[in-house]
Design an enzyme around this catalytic site. Structure first.
Site, mmCIF file in Angstrom:
data_model
loop_
_atom_site.group_PDB
_atom_site.id
_atom_site.type_symbol
_atom_site.label_atom_id
_atom_site.label_comp_id
_atom_site.label_asym_id
_atom_site.label_seq_id
_atom_site.Cartn_x
_atom_site.Cartn_y
_atom_site.Cartn_z
ATOM 1 N N HIS A 139 0.835 -1.192 0.000
ATOM 2 C CA HIS A 139 0.000 0.000 0.000
ATOM 3 C C HIS A 139 0.871 1.244 0.000
ATOM 4 C CE1 HIS A 139 -4.290 1.007 0.505
ATOM 5 N NE2 HIS A 139 -3.803 2.200 0.831
ATOM 6 N N LYS A 173 -7.499 -2.094 6.133
ATOM 7 C CA LYS A 173 -7.602 -2.838 4.851
ATOM 8 C C LYS A 173 -6.586 -3.967 4.822
ATOM 9 C CE LYS A 173 -7.409 0.946 2.083
ATOM 10 N NZ LYS A 173 -7.856 2.206 2.658
ATOM 11 N N SER A 204 -7.007 3.697 8.368
ATOM 12 C CA SER A 204 -7.588 3.421 7.056
ATOM 13 C C SER A 204 -6.748 2.365 6.322
ATOM 14 C CB SER A 204 -7.637 4.727 6.246
ATOM 15 O OG SER A 204 -7.847 4.473 4.890
ATOM 16 N N ARG A 232 -13.889 11.479 4.462
ATOM 17 C CA ARG A 232 -12.637 12.217 4.728
ATOM 18 C C ARG A 232 -12.218 13.006 3.503
ATOM 19 N NH1 ARG A 232 -8.619 7.961 5.777
ATOM 20 N NH2 ARG A 232 -7.119 9.660 5.895
ATOM 21 N N ASP A 258 -14.066 1.527 6.342
ATOM 22 C CA ASP A 258 -13.123 2.377 5.604
ATOM 23 C C ASP A 258 -13.754 2.914 4.323
ATOM 24 O OD1 ASP A 258 -10.502 3.599 5.249
ATOM 25 O OD2 ASP A 258 -10.350 2.276 3.518
HETATM 26 N N1 URA Z 1 -4.494 5.393 1.578
HETATM 27 C C1 URA Z 1 -5.535 4.893 2.293
HETATM 28 O O1 URA Z 1 -6.006 3.793 2.012
HETATM 29 N N2 URA Z 1 -6.025 5.612 3.294
HETATM 30 C C2 URA Z 1 -5.539 6.817 3.643
HETATM 31 O O2 URA Z 1 -6.034 7.416 4.578
HETATM 32 C C3 URA Z 1 -4.456 7.345 2.897
HETATM 33 C C4 URA Z 1 -3.944 6.601 1.858
#
Ligand code: URA
Length: 429
Positions: free
Chosen positions: A81, A186, A182, A167, A160
């Site tokens: 990520h 995931k 967040s 957000r 999320d």
């Molecule tokens: N990527 C995400 O999944 N969440 C965030 O808050 C920032 C980047």
């Protein structure tokens, strides 16, 4: 317990318990807490912050707001990520390379957030690609092809999905606790045991300084470790886009080019991340070995073939992988011309990301148009002569052309002093 109590508590800077955060997440998911109350709570967190225990508890509640996958029967799976950037398409390069080398990749992505791009949006460039498959299909595809890319849904990290959108629309993105929960919710829901994080800093990132990016990385690594994962975070620079292309079609084009052997910052960072992933997954012992493996997957085009397999398995068209030129824009173009000579001393990446979204607005509303985008002609440190084209912005129809041109003229700063930038700063394990 009620949400107003929690909003007031956080507004006063008090610490929230695990039960209170669970109450919030449950209320968000079952609709008992309204969007305006959620937004107010998010703003209270944004302004007052949450400590590590609160961040961990929020993360776990969010992860459990959908299925939490157990992928143990597939062996050790990896997820990666990025904390978000501009022209940041490493996923489309890394996932096929790793899958082609036998690493099982369970990738849970998100949509565009604020000015940054999102992998889930880029997947839509492959017409028909479904990011919302069931948990059963997700597991089957990882088993069959070594990789699947999905996004938040009612089944996965549902909290999320809701919080992410709010957000993005309420100016509550750039907060360490909210970003960590967040991302890590995931990563936990997805069931992968190896987590590779690309934590960005710079004017195109949510963390503006390297110090803040390191702090964010440390929080996420600690959450992952407490949840029983192997985690590695790479701190990388986002003071200029990773490629000269900004926009979904153009960014997919640049990823395909890297898989076809092109060398640029996207290639360098993606290969570095792959190298870390291969070591974490125990696929090789030395960095040299990892580099050799990655080079072979690209040169043999096996990684490109793997991308095709991953895309078509989820219903996506692979036409643009065979013929990337169809992704190049053919619509109207605005050129921005340098008004003086000088070195490129700054590229405002967040402004660039916002303008790319403005190009897709119809009557002030965002309407997804993959073919809109921006091509940059100059990099940081390049010498520019007055009259040269700095960038081209592609669009279908603009109601506010003057405003866009005004903003586009602010993207580049020219001067005399060149500031050296390092792409990869540090690794945190
Ligand atoms: N990527 C995400 O999944 N969440 C965030 O808050 C920032 C980047």
């Amino acid at each position: 317990m009620d949400i107003i109590e929690l909003i007031n508590k956080k507004k006063n800077g008090e610490k929230l318990s695990q039960q209170e955060l669970q109450f919030f997440v449950d209320g968000v998911c079952d609709g008992k807490i309204k969007d305006y109350q959620t937004s107010s709570f998010l703003m209270a967190i944004f302004l007052k912050g949450i400590d590590f225990d609160e961040t961990y508890n929020l993360t776990m509640s969010m992860a459990k707001s959908g299925d939490v996958l157990n992928l143990d029967d597939l062996g050790e799976c990896l997820d990666k990520h990025s904390t978000g950037g501009v022209s940041d398409t490493t996923t489309l390069v890394i996932v096929p390379i790793l899958a082609s080398l036998g690493v099982k990749v369970a990738k849970m992505s998100g949509q565009s957030l604020g000015w940054t791009g999102g992998t889930a949006d880029k997947m839509a460039v492959f017409k028909g690609y479904d990011t919302q498959i069931s948990t059963k299909q997700f597991k089957q595809l990882i088993k069959k092809n070594n990789a699947s890319i999905i996004s938040q849904s009612k089944d996965f990290a549902f909290a999320d999905k809701i919080l992410y959108k709010l957000r993005s629309e309420t100016g509550t993105v750039e907060n360490m606790g909210l970003i960590s929960s967040s991302i890590m919710s995931k990563k936990i829901a997805c069931g992968a045991k190896i987590i590779l994080l690309d934590v960005k800093y710079g004017n195109g990132a949510f963390m503006k300084t390297k110090q803040d990016a390191v702090k964010l990385a440390q929080v996420m690594v600690k959450i992952g470790k407490r949840a029983g994962q192997k985690v590695c975070a790479v701190i990388s620079n986002m003071n200029q886009p990773l490629t000269k292309y900004v926009g979904d079609n153009l960014e997919v084009y640049s990823a395909i080019n890297v898989l076809n052997g092109e060398q640029n910052s996207l290639a360098t960072l993606s290969k570095f991340l792959c190298q870390k992933a291969l070591m974490l997954a125990g696929k090789c012992k030395t960095e040299n070995q990892a580099q050799e493996l990655i080079k072979n997957e690209i040169n043999s085009q096996r990684a490109l073939q793997k991308l095709k397999q991953i895309i078509s398995a989820q219903g996506g068209s692979t036409e643009c992988i065979d013929n990337p030129n169809i992704l190049l824009p053919k619509n109207n173009c605005l050129e921005i011309i340098a008004q003086r000579d000088g070195f490129v001393t700054n590229i405002d990446c967040s402004l660039l990301g916002y303008i790319e979204k403005d190009l897709q607005k119809v009557d002030g509303e965002f309407v997804r148009q993959d073919d809109c985008g921006i091509v940059l002609n100059k990099e940081l440190g390049d010498y520019v002569k007055s009259g040269e084209v700095l960038l081209c912005a592609y669009y279908n129809k603009l109601d506010n052309k003057e405003e866009i041109v005004y903003k586009l003229n602010k993207v580049y700063q020219l001067g005399t002093k060149i500031i050296e930038q390092k792409l990869i700063e540090q690794v945190i394990e």
